[in-house]
Write an enzyme that holds these catalytic residues in place. Structure first.
Site, short mmCIF file in Angstrom:
data_model
loop_
_atom_site.label_atom_id
_atom_site.label_comp_id
_atom_site.label_asym_id
_atom_site.label_seq_id
_atom_site.Cartn_x
_atom_site.Cartn_y
_atom_site.Cartn_z
N CYS A 47 -7.89 -1.64 4.25
CA CYS A 47 -7.72 -2.83 5.10
C CYS A 47 -9.00 -3.26 5.77
O CYS A 47 -9.07 -4.34 6.34
CB CYS A 47 -6.74 -2.57 6.24
SG CYS A 47 -5.52 -1.38 5.90
N LYS A 54 -14.98 -9.35 8.99
CA LYS A 54 -13.96 -10.26 8.46
C LYS A 54 -14.57 -11.61 8.13
O LYS A 54 -14.10 -12.31 7.24
CB LYS A 54 -12.84 -10.45 9.51
CG LYS A 54 -11.99 -9.21 9.72
CD LYS A 54 -11.04 -8.96 8.56
CE LYS A 54 -10.25 -7.68 8.76
NZ LYS A 54 -9.53 -7.28 7.54
N GLU A 107 0.83 -1.20 0.00
CA GLU A 107 0.00 0.00 0.00
C GLU A 107 0.87 1.25 0.00
O GLU A 107 0.58 2.24 -0.69
CB GLU A 107 -0.91 -0.02 1.24
CG GLU A 107 -2.17 0.80 1.11
CD GLU A 107 -3.13 0.55 2.27
OE1 GLU A 107 -3.83 -0.47 2.23
OE2 GLU A 107 -3.14 1.34 3.22
N CYS A 135 -9.85 -0.78 14.90
CA CYS A 135 -10.12 -2.19 15.20
C CYS A 135 -10.24 -2.46 16.70
O CYS A 135 -10.90 -3.42 17.10
CB CYS A 135 -9.01 -3.06 14.62
SG CYS A 135 -8.86 -2.86 12.84
N GLU A 160 -13.64 -13.51 -4.74
CA GLU A 160 -12.32 -13.22 -5.31
C GLU A 160 -11.18 -13.65 -4.39
O GLU A 160 -10.02 -13.68 -4.82
CB GLU A 160 -12.19 -11.72 -5.64
CG GLU A 160 -12.30 -10.77 -4.48
CD GLU A 160 -13.73 -10.29 -4.18
OE1 GLU A 160 -14.68 -11.05 -4.47
OE2 GLU A 160 -13.88 -9.17 -3.65
N GLU A 177 2.28 1.74 -3.37
CA GLU A 177 1.21 2.24 -4.25
C GLU A 177 1.00 3.74 -4.03
O GLU A 177 0.86 4.51 -4.98
CB GLU A 177 -0.09 1.46 -4.00
CG GLU A 177 -1.19 1.79 -4.99
CD GLU A 177 -2.53 1.14 -4.64
OE1 GLU A 177 -2.55 0.25 -3.77
OE2 GLU A 177 -3.54 1.55 -5.23
N GLU A 183 -15.77 -11.01 4.84
CA GLU A 183 -14.67 -10.77 3.88
C GLU A 183 -14.10 -12.08 3.36
O GLU A 183 -13.83 -12.23 2.17
CB GLU A 183 -13.57 -9.92 4.52
CG GLU A 183 -12.51 -9.49 3.52
CD GLU A 183 -11.33 -8.79 4.18
OE1 GLU A 183 -10.84 -7.79 3.64
OE2 GLU A 183 -10.88 -9.25 5.26
N SER A 225 -6.92 2.21 -2.25
CA SER A 225 -5.78 1.36 -2.62
C SER A 225 -6.31 0.00 -3.06
O SER A 225 -7.33 -0.48 -2.56
CB SER A 225 -4.88 1.18 -1.39
OG SER A 225 -4.05 0.05 -1.56
#
Lengths: 597, 130, 591
Positions: free
Chosen positions: C310, C369, C284, C514, C377, C287, C372, C330
């Site tokens: 994230c 999560k 990241e 978090c 993908e 990037e 996720e 990102s």
């Protein structure tokens, strides 16, 4: 062509009918015919004069003579003296209870002063779709006077001095509300008219909006000037299409005349009014819920303070008044606070509109000065109980109110007296009950309304009312115990004590007041498993009276659940465990052989 | 419509309209017309006031009676809707209850044309303010 | 400002104007019970609908009882908080709530951690005198959150979190009266709504009405399977909060005990998501620099600011609400998914285990999560990179079930290679941490100079939206930070309108980042707990010998052995992703 010179009107209302007015009518007609006066004098029956207490009534037109308690024996004298010789029969004339004098012209009778139309002054008198007629009846004169001759402070003082209190139910002093809203500083304020009339059976606001919309618009503009608002909103339920149409027409006409809009009457004051439609949720009559609904939020109340006067619509100071309250405002300015405060009781000034409903002869809309007694309203104006039955109770204040009984009949109606009697003014619904009504069922009916209309926000109203309803249902099914009655008492008190808004805080009133006034009836259901008014189906017991039963089988053939057995020409028998108490057997039996216990 | 710009305008207008209404109220003038008011609130309409009003407007035209039919709000006699108030010139206003088309026809033919009172009169039982 | 004097239970207390009775009582240690009330002090969230009526008190001169949470003190007010009238009312209200609540505490996920249960115990409720019909609703299971609205008490904390704090707008009260409940519009299921699975509703739900999907039993089954190699990764925020589940003071770091417990539970390799966080910084951060340098050299096709990616709740949020801006975040995957991809490719290869036989479990402070790792993908031929994501709460439950005396465990170390991390990886757990970690690396890469002071205090804190300028040796970088999706929305709206001045923005869906995640031990609205966790995170960072991601020797090794270079071909394949426009998903479902 006959051209009558005189009319004799005989009251043929139910009350007078019960006191044999139809015989009187026939006797009068015969007497007139006998004396060959039929071409000159017409005798007809009319609707109820609303004065059943003194019935039967005979009214003579054109001289407006009002004879009370007329008996068939009086017929000859009336015809001989009054019709032929033109001399009034003194002894039959209405006697004023105060002056003890006979009243010769009914226009001067106290009875006709029992109703005084202020809020309804134009209803049924002007064409509500023609602003000219409103103006012809002093319309917008109050607005002109306030805008051009008074400061907002002076105008608010006038409203305060009038003693006007909110007609939506709470009875908060209107002038004080205006003053509080005026004192809050803000760049924008709002005037809101609460037209979310929701009490079962109440329709005074609708009638005012349908019959005299301009009076409300005028009052809102006055209020706007007083509190410093340039914007008014009418929150009206979408189920009132006619009222909405008439309001729209009225707003359009007022704008065309420049009585709404910018620079009204050259005063520099601007005021616009828009309509907002509610979906008919009862709780949206509560002002904070109403405001949330207008904002597009869920229609549920929030804790006060902050009051809408401080933080209301879109967070701005907002003055919310009810339709009937507004309808009184122009009159206060036209006739003066002093005149207005001369009507009514010490703490409740002016008049109140009531919607009379239930077991009463003259169902309808009435307006009486505060301080009128329930007896006058029910028996004189309302024409008494239907079918000559016995009066049992009257429910005022809708689902938030309580049931008042015989002992309250002579209580002068005002905000404080009704509250002290365990009921409340509410918006003015008045439902009359007779001896056939079961008070437990009545309480259950009102509570079912609250359960349906609760917004669900606070625990006591959401769950408490549901539980209360379930207990009432258990009582009407004979499944409750005396202990449950104590629980209901406690639960009702806690719901009142802890609910968030007025809806919950008043919802147990029908239960508490019926428990207070008709505890015996509750006990009868609970202990004896009997409904004294035979209204609670589940407590009924249909039984065959053996000596009357001829065994025709009509009952058995028509029983929808086939719970009646018996051979032809033999005594029949009803299986109680299967009976659904539909009453079909009772209806079908031609031999009076079915008993209802 | 012209705008009412001042209080004086409003007062002037009121006097104009009032004189019309006063005529209606007192009806002393024999050339004056018959005034009919049909209570057209929700309760009235629900029990058929619209039909009654339509009928009366049509009937007056056809029968050549010079009458003005207007709508008005709730008179309060909900038990007897539809209600119609009839003011014949020179007489007190009379309110009839339970008026359907048949009754309306009777009112025109008997009361308005001939002055014969009919059954079903509702005595006015309130005072109103001026 | 003038103080106001009030009398509470015969004690005079002086308070500032605007103080509620509840707050005033707490000043003198009178603990009026509450249920619907919620106060997240530092986030400026005070939820006081006055709905439950548990906190009612008697105010002299008032007709009815007053809700302490919503009633402001006025001068001379006399308040009684526990007279017979109050106690009876409060008890009756509690009995009513319980009469419409399933009495299945023994089977409930929230048992022992349920505000309703605690309050009922405190009030000594032994029977429910008002029995009757219970309101029941269909159960709704989504990939991350279960809604069992039979247990809803209409406190509507979830509604405040979902609408006011997160501006997601999925949960709101529907129906009326007895059947009113909080639900997505038209009582649809969550996975047919715009829910981001941030889990803030779960975090504040006082009962078992909203819980995370429980994956512990599947994990136990895999642990018991001799054919499976089970790898575990633990997110940074877990170590700062797990101790609370075992009675330790909030803010107690339990990293070593956590590792020891996981090993005892039977995980074959105990790794650290912090390692993947370092990897994230590599990707990241690179990037960001690439985009920044292109931008500075005048490339108009490059979009700035760059947003971090994230947080899966946040990713969902912009996929639903800002589908026109999918090219701004990102493309780097989250640390959890980077870890999964590296574990199932690089590590599986390294220990010579087939992908199908390697099970990756993650311990996350998060419920999103769970969702996720089900995203298509992130799987290969139906085999997900991360098999199960357990919340911090679920892990605590596993440890308790395994008879492990957590507090007595000796500290142990993570396994190598995927267990080694730097201080930069650790601070991912707190709001501002990702961007701080990125700057530590980006600075050195961009300027070629060594960063002397690695602590960027200006990026830390609990304010909802923060901004800071960082000097990159003459180049001033403008950084924005937002936590809580409502705050994120504000920054996003600015970007949409072309008003944003930032080069890079860090966004975390949960208030506090978090550490305040929807899968963490319940903080019951006590923001001092969040602060303690935050302190712990920065403490762990300060104690780490290496504090910059690019200095992590195993990261260096990973690039040398396997990935090549950041943003290289393999990285692109394994560590980056693309986003989808979900704004039309609901319309499709509708049809």
């Amino acid at each position: 062509m006959s051209n009558y010179k005189m009319h004799l009107l005989v009251c043929s209302g139910t009350g007078c009918h019960a006191s044999e007015s139809d015989q009187l009518l026939i006797n009068l007609q015969n007497e007139i015919a006998l004396r060959d006066l039929a071409d000159d004098v017409q005798v007809i029956g009319t609707g109820c004069f609303g004065f059943c207490e003194k019935g039967p009534i005979v009214k003579v037109i054109p001289d407006n003579t009002f004879y009370t308690e007329v008996k068939s024996a009086d017929v000859t004298e009336i015809v001989a003296e009054h019709v032929i010789k033109g001399r009034k029969v003194e002894r039959l004339l209405y006697k004023d209870p105060v002056t003890k004098e006979h009243v010769t012209d009914s226009k001067h009778m106290g009875f006709y002063q029992k109703q005084l139309r202020i809020a309804l002054r134009n209803c049924g008198f002007i064409n509500p779709e023609n602003i000219d007629e409103y103006i012809g009846r002093d319309g917008y004169a109050a607005l002109g006077k306030v805008l051009l001759e008074m400061t907002p402070e002076e105008a608010i003082k006038e409203v305060m001095d009038s003693g006007l209190r909110g007609r939506g139910g709470g009875g908060f002093p209107t002038g004080l509300k205006w003053q509080i809203t005026r004192e809050v500083q803000a760049d924008q304020k709002y005037v809101v008219c609460n037209a979310d009339e929701g009490d079962p059976g109440a329709f005074m606001d609708r009638s005012i909006l349908e019959g005299d919309p301009h009076s409300v618009l005028e009052a809102m503009a006055i209020c706007g000037y007083c509190i410093g608002a340039s914007k008014g909103l009418v929150y009206i339920r979408a189920e009132y299409p006619l009222a909405i149409e008439r309001l729209k027409t009225a707003i359009k006409q007022s704008i065309e005349y420049g009585l709404l809009g910018d620079d009204i009457l050259g005063s520099g004051f601007n005021f616009d009014i828009e309509l907002r439609y509610g979906a008919g949720a009862f709780v949206c009559g509560e002002e904070t819920a109403l405001i949330h609904s207008m904002e597009g939020e869920r229609g549920e109340p929030t804790f006060k303070p902050p009051f809408p006067s401080v933080s209301g619509y879109l967070g701005k100071p907002t003055n919310v008044n009810n339709v009937e309250t507004f309808a009184n405002i122009p009159v206060i300015f036209n006739k003066g606070a002093k005149w207005f405060s001369g009507i009514g009781t010490e703490k409740s000034k002016g008049t109140k509109v009531f919607a009379l409903a239930g077991k009463i002869n003259n169902v309808g809309l009435i307006e009486v000065p505060m301080g009128t007694t329930l007896r006058e309203v029910i028996f004189e104006i309302g024409g008494g109980i239907k079918g000559g039955k016995k009066f049992k109770a009257v429910q005022t204040g809708g689902p938030s109110g309580g049931c008042l009984t015989e002992k309250h009949l002579d209580t002068p109606i005002d905000f404080d007296n009704l509250l002290a009697s365990g009921s409340m003014m509410g918006s003015g619904g008045m439902i009359v009950m007779d001896e056939d009504d079961c008070m437990v069922a009545v309480a259950k009916f009102f509570l079912s309304f609250t359960v349906d209309e609760s917004c669900g926000k606070c625990t006591p109203c959401r769950i408490g009312n549901k539980r209360l309803y379930e207990m009432l249902e258990a009582i009407t099914k004979g499944k409750a115990t005396v202990e449950d009655l104590d629980k209901m008492q406690n639960l009702s008190n806690v719901i009142k004590d802890t609910s968030l808004c007025g809806l919950g805080q008043t919802s147990p009133n029908p239960v508490l007041s019926t428990m207070n006034n008709f505890y015996d009836e509750y006990l009868a259901h609970v202990v004896d498993h009997k409904c004294p008014s035979s209204q609670c189906k589940d407590l009924l017991r249909y039984e065959v009276i053996e000596e009357n039963c001829v065994g025709c089988t009509a009952c058995a053939r028509n029983c929808p659940v086939n719970c009646i057995s018996g051979e032809r020409r033999q005594v029949h028998y009803i299986d109680q465990s299967l009976c659904i108490k539909c009453g079909e057997c009772f209806e079908r039996c031609k031999f009076d052989a079915i008993a209802v216990n | 419509m012209t705008k009412i710009k001042t209080l004086a305008d409003l007062k002037k207008m009121k006097e104009e309209v009032r004189s019309k209404i006063t005529l209606r109220e007192q009806g002393d003038n024999p050339e004056d017309r018959v005034q009919v008011k049909v209570a057209m609130a929700t309760c009235g309409i629900a029990s058929g006031a619209k039909d009654v009003m339509d009928f009366m407007v049509g009937a007056f035209n056809k029968r050549g009676i010079d009458a003005v039919v207007t709508q008005t709000g709730c008179m309060g006699y909900c038990y007897a809707e539809p209600t119609v108030e009839v003011t014949v010139p020179g007489k007190e206003p009379v309110v009839f209850g339970y008026v359907d088309v048949k009754k309306a026809d009777e009112i025109i033919e008997k009361y308005i044309k001939k002055g014969i009172l009919l059954e079903g009169i509702i005595p006015v039982n309130y005072q109103t303010i001026e | 400002m003038n103080k106001i004097k009030v009398n509470i239970d015969n004690t005079i207390v002086e308070v500032d104007p605007g103080t509620t009775i509840l707050q005033a009582a707490r000043q003198i240690d009178i603990d009026i019970p509450t249920l619907c009330y919620m106060h997240l002090g530092d986030m400026g969230i005070e939820h006081k609908p006055g709905g439950c009526r548990i906190c009612v008190v008697e105010v002299k001169g008032r007709r009815n009882l007053a809700p302490a949470c919503a009633t402001e003190c006025t001068e001379g007010m006399e308040i009684e908080t526990h007279n017979i009238r109050v106690l009876n009312a409060r008890k009756t209200v509690m009995e009513l709530i319980l009469s419409d609540h399933p009495s299945e505490c023994l089977l409930c996920a929230k048992a022992g951690n349920c505000d309703l249960q605690t309050t009922a115990i405190k009030m000594g409720i032994r029977e429910i005198p008002y029995q009757g019909e219970q309101s029941t609703y269909k159960e709704d299971t989504s990939p991350a959150i279960i809604r069992d609205m039979d247990k809803c008490i209409m406190c509507r904390r979830c509604e405040t979190m979902c609408n006011e704090v997160q501006t997601v707008g999925v949960l709101s009260a529907i129906n009326r009266g007895f059947m009113s409940v909080t639900a997505p519009a038209f009582e649809r299921n969550l996975d047919h709504s715009e829910c981001t699975y941030c889990g803030q509703c779960v975090a504040v739900c006082p009962t078992g009405a909203l819980t995370e999907v429980d994956h512990t039993n599947q994990v136990i089954r895999h642990l018991a399977d001799p054919n499976k190699v089970v790898v575990v990764q633990t997110a940074p925020a877990v170590r700062a909060a797990l101790g609370e589940e075992f009675g330790l003071k909030p803010g107690t770091l339990v990293t070593g005990k956590l590792v020891a417990a996981l090993r005892r539970l039977g995980f074959d390799y105990v790794f650290d998501t912090d390692f993947a966080a370092d990897l994230t910084i590599m990707e990241e951060g690179t990037e960001l620099l690439e985009r920044l340098n292109k931008y500075l050299s005048g490339d108009k096709d490059v979009k700035l600011p760059m947003l971090t990616s994230c947080c899966p709740g946040w990713v969902n949020f912009f996929e639903y609400h800002f589908p026109d801006m999918l090219d701004i975040p990102s493309t780097a995957r989250s640390p959890q998914q980077m870890f999964g991809a590296i574990a199932k490719n690089y590590f599986a290869e390294k220990i010579n285990v087939k992908r199908e036989n390697l099970v990756v479990v993650s311990i996350m402070p998060c419920v999103a999560k769970k969702y996720e790792c089900t995203r298509e993908e992130f799987s290969v031929n139906g085999n997900p990179d991360v098999d199960f994501a357990l919340s911090t709460r679920e892990l605590a439950n596993l440890i308790k079930r395994a008879n492990i005396n957590f507090n007595k465990l000796n500290d142990e170390d993570f396994d190598r290679p995927l267990g080694e991390s730097t201080g930069a990886g650790v601070i991912f757990g707190a709001t501002g941490g990702v961007i701080e970690a990125a700057i530590r690396t980006a600075y050195e890469v961009q300027t070629g100079k060594k960063l002397e002071k690695v602590d960027f205090e200006q990026l830390r804190g609990l304010e909802g939206i923060r901004s800071a300028k960082v000097d990159f040796d003459g180049l001033e970088l403008s950084i924005g930070i937002a936590h809580g999706l409502g705050n994120a929305r504000k920054l996003l709206d600015d970007i949409r309108q072309g008003k944003s001045q930032y080069h890079a923005i860090e966004i975390m869906a949960c208030p506090g980042g978090c550490i305040g995640g929807g899968g963490q031990p319940l903080h019951h609205g006590d923001s001092s707990i969040l602060k303690a966790r935050q302190r712990a995170i920065y403490e762990e960072d300060a104690n780490k010998p290496i504090r910059k991601s690019h200095e992590n020797p195993y990261i260096i090794q990973l690039y040398e052995e396997y990935l090549g270079k950041p943003l290289g071909e393999r990285s692109h394949q394994l560590l980056h992703t693309s986003y989808f426009d979900k704004s039309k998903k609901l319309i499709e479902i509708e049809e």
